[in-house]
Design a protein around this motif. Structure first.
Motif, PDB file in Angstrom:
ATOM      1  N   ALA A  33       0.831  -1.207   0.000  1.00 50.70           N
ATOM      2  CA  ALA A  33       0.000   0.000   0.000  1.00 50.70           C
ATOM      3  C   ALA A  33       0.868   1.261   0.000  1.00 50.70           C
ATOM      4  CB  ALA A  33      -0.931  -0.008   1.217  1.00 50.70           C
ATOM      5  N   ALA A  34       1.953   1.244   0.789  1.00 50.33           N
ATOM      6  CA  ALA A  34       2.867   2.399   0.825  1.00 50.33           C
ATOM      7  C   ALA A  34       3.557   2.582  -0.534  1.00 50.33           C
ATOM      8  CB  ALA A  34       3.903   2.208   1.928  1.00 50.33           C
ATOM      9  N   ILE A  35       3.931   1.479  -1.164  1.00 50.62           N
ATOM     10  CA  ILE A  35       4.596   1.546  -2.477  1.00 50.62           C
ATOM     11  C   ILE A  35       3.664   2.164  -3.505  1.00 50.62           C
ATOM     12  CG2 ILE A  35       5.478   0.128  -4.386  1.00 50.62           C
ATOM     13  CD1 ILE A  35       6.455  -1.862  -2.127  1.00 50.62           C
ATOM     14  N   VAL A  36       2.421   1.710  -3.535  1.00 46.10           N
ATOM     15  CA  VAL A  36       1.433   2.241  -4.483  1.00 46.10           C
ATOM     16  C   VAL A  36       1.239   3.743  -4.247  1.00 46.10           C
ATOM     17  CG1 VAL A  36      -1.030   2.181  -5.067  1.00 46.10           C
ATOM     18  CG2 VAL A  36       0.269   0.046  -4.920  1.00 46.10           C
ATOM     19  N   ALA A  37       1.144   4.136  -2.990  1.00 53.86           N
ATOM     20  CA  ALA A  37       0.954   5.562  -2.675  1.00 53.86           C
ATOM     21  C   ALA A  37       2.165   6.391  -3.089  1.00 53.86           C
ATOM     22  CB  ALA A  37       0.679   5.728  -1.184  1.00 53.86           C
ATOM     23  N   LYS A  38       3.364   5.915  -2.780  1.00 55.48           N
ATOM     24  CA  LYS A  38       4.577   6.695  -3.064  1.00 55.48           C
ATOM     25  C   LYS A  38       4.897   6.784  -4.552  1.00 55.48           C
ATOM     26  CE  LYS A  38       6.958   5.945   1.350  1.00 55.48           C
ATOM     27  NZ  LYS A  38       8.145   5.345   2.008  1.00 55.48           N
ATOM     28  N   THR A  39       4.531   5.751  -5.320  1.00 57.95           N
ATOM     29  CA  THR A  39       4.849   5.764  -6.756  1.00 57.95           C
ATOM     30  C   THR A  39       3.720   6.348  -7.594  1.00 57.95           C
ATOM     31  OG1 THR A  39       4.038   3.481  -7.009  1.00 57.95           O
ATOM     32  CG2 THR A  39       6.415   3.784  -6.625  1.00 57.95           C
ATOM     33  N   GLY A  40       2.578   6.630  -6.974  1.00 64.50           N
ATOM     34  CA  GLY A  40       1.462   7.215  -7.714  1.00 64.50           C
ATOM     35  C   GLY A  40       0.809   6.234  -8.669  1.00 64.50           C
TER      36      GLY A  40
END
Length: 198
Positions: A179-186
Motif C-alpha cells: 500500500a505504501a509503495i502504491v501511494a509513493k509511486t502514484g
C-alpha cells in the motif's frame, strides 16, 4: 567548455572519441537533429565533470588511449546507471559486439564509418530509454529499503504470501508495504507497478 543542459526538447548527448574531427562531426550531426551534443577527446575529462551535468546518452569509441570505451562505460555507470551508451569502433569484432551489450550495457555497437541513420536511431532510442529510467528512479526514490525489496519481488510476479516467505515477514506487513509503495509511486495497482518497473 560549456556542458549542455538537459532540456525537454534538446537532450544532452556526449560524444567521446580521441579522433577530434570525428567526435566533432558526430556532435554536429546530433545537434542538427535536435540534441544538445558535445564532443570529448578524453573520457577521463568527461568523467571529471559528468556528475555536474549528466547526459541522457553517450556515444563512445571503444579503442582510445589509457581508458578504453568499455572501461569508461564501467566508470560512468557507477556515477549514472540511467545513461544510455552507444559504442562505436573502426575495428569491429564479434566478441566486442557481444560484450558491448551483455557486459557493458550498451544499447548499440556501430561500425565506423558510421551509418548516420542507424546512429540517429540509436541515440533517439537511448534518450527515450534514459528518460524512462530516470522517471522510474524518481518515482521509486522515496521507497524505503524494505519497500524496495518488496517492490522488486512484486514486479517479478511473486504473490504477497511468497514475498512474505522470502523476506521473513507476515503477509499483513507485506500488504502494508505494498500500500505504501502504491501511494509513493502514484500507481493504482500491481499492473501499473510492473509497467513502471519495465
Amino acid at each position: 567548455m560549456t556542458l549542455p543542459a538537459n532540456q525537454p526538447d534538446r537532450a544532452a548527448v556526449y560524444v567521446v572519441d580521441d579522433d577530434h574531427d570525428l567526435g566533432a562531426a558526430v556532435a554536429r550531426l546530433l545537434c542538427r537533429h535536435g540534441h544538445a551534443a558535445e564532443p570529448f577527446l578524453d573520457p577521463v575529462m568527461l568523467l571529471s565533470v559528468y556528475a555536474e551535468a549528466p547526459a541522457l546518452c553517450i556515444v563512445t569509441d571503444i579503442m582510445m588511449g589509457d581508458l578504453d570505451g568499455f572501461g569508461f562505460a564501467d566508470r560512468v555507470r557507477m556515477i549514472d546507471p540511467a545513461v544510455a551508451i552507444v559504442f562505436m569502433t573502426a575495428w569491429p569484432t564479434t566478441a566486442n559486439a557481444v560484450d558491448s551489450v551483455r557486459r557493458y550495457g550498451g544499447l548499440d555497437y556501430l561500425e565506423k564509418p558510421l551509418d548516420e541513420t542507424r546512429l540517429l536511431s540509436a541515440v533517439d532510442e537511448g534518450v527515450a530509454w534514459s528518460r524512462r529510467q530516470r522517471s522510474i528512479r524518481a518515482r521509486t526514490a522515496a521507497l524505503s529499503a524494505r519497500e524496495r525489496q518488496v517492490f522488486d519481488l512484486l514486479v517479478q510476479g511473486h504473490s504477497n504470501k511468497a514475498v512474505a516467505d522470502i523476506l521473513g515477514l507476515s503477509p499483513k506487513t507485506v500488504e502494508d508495504h505494498r500500500a505504501a509503495i502504491v501511494a509513493k509511486t502514484g500507481t493504482n495497482g500491481l499492473a501499473q507497478l510492473i509497467a513502471l518497473a519495465r
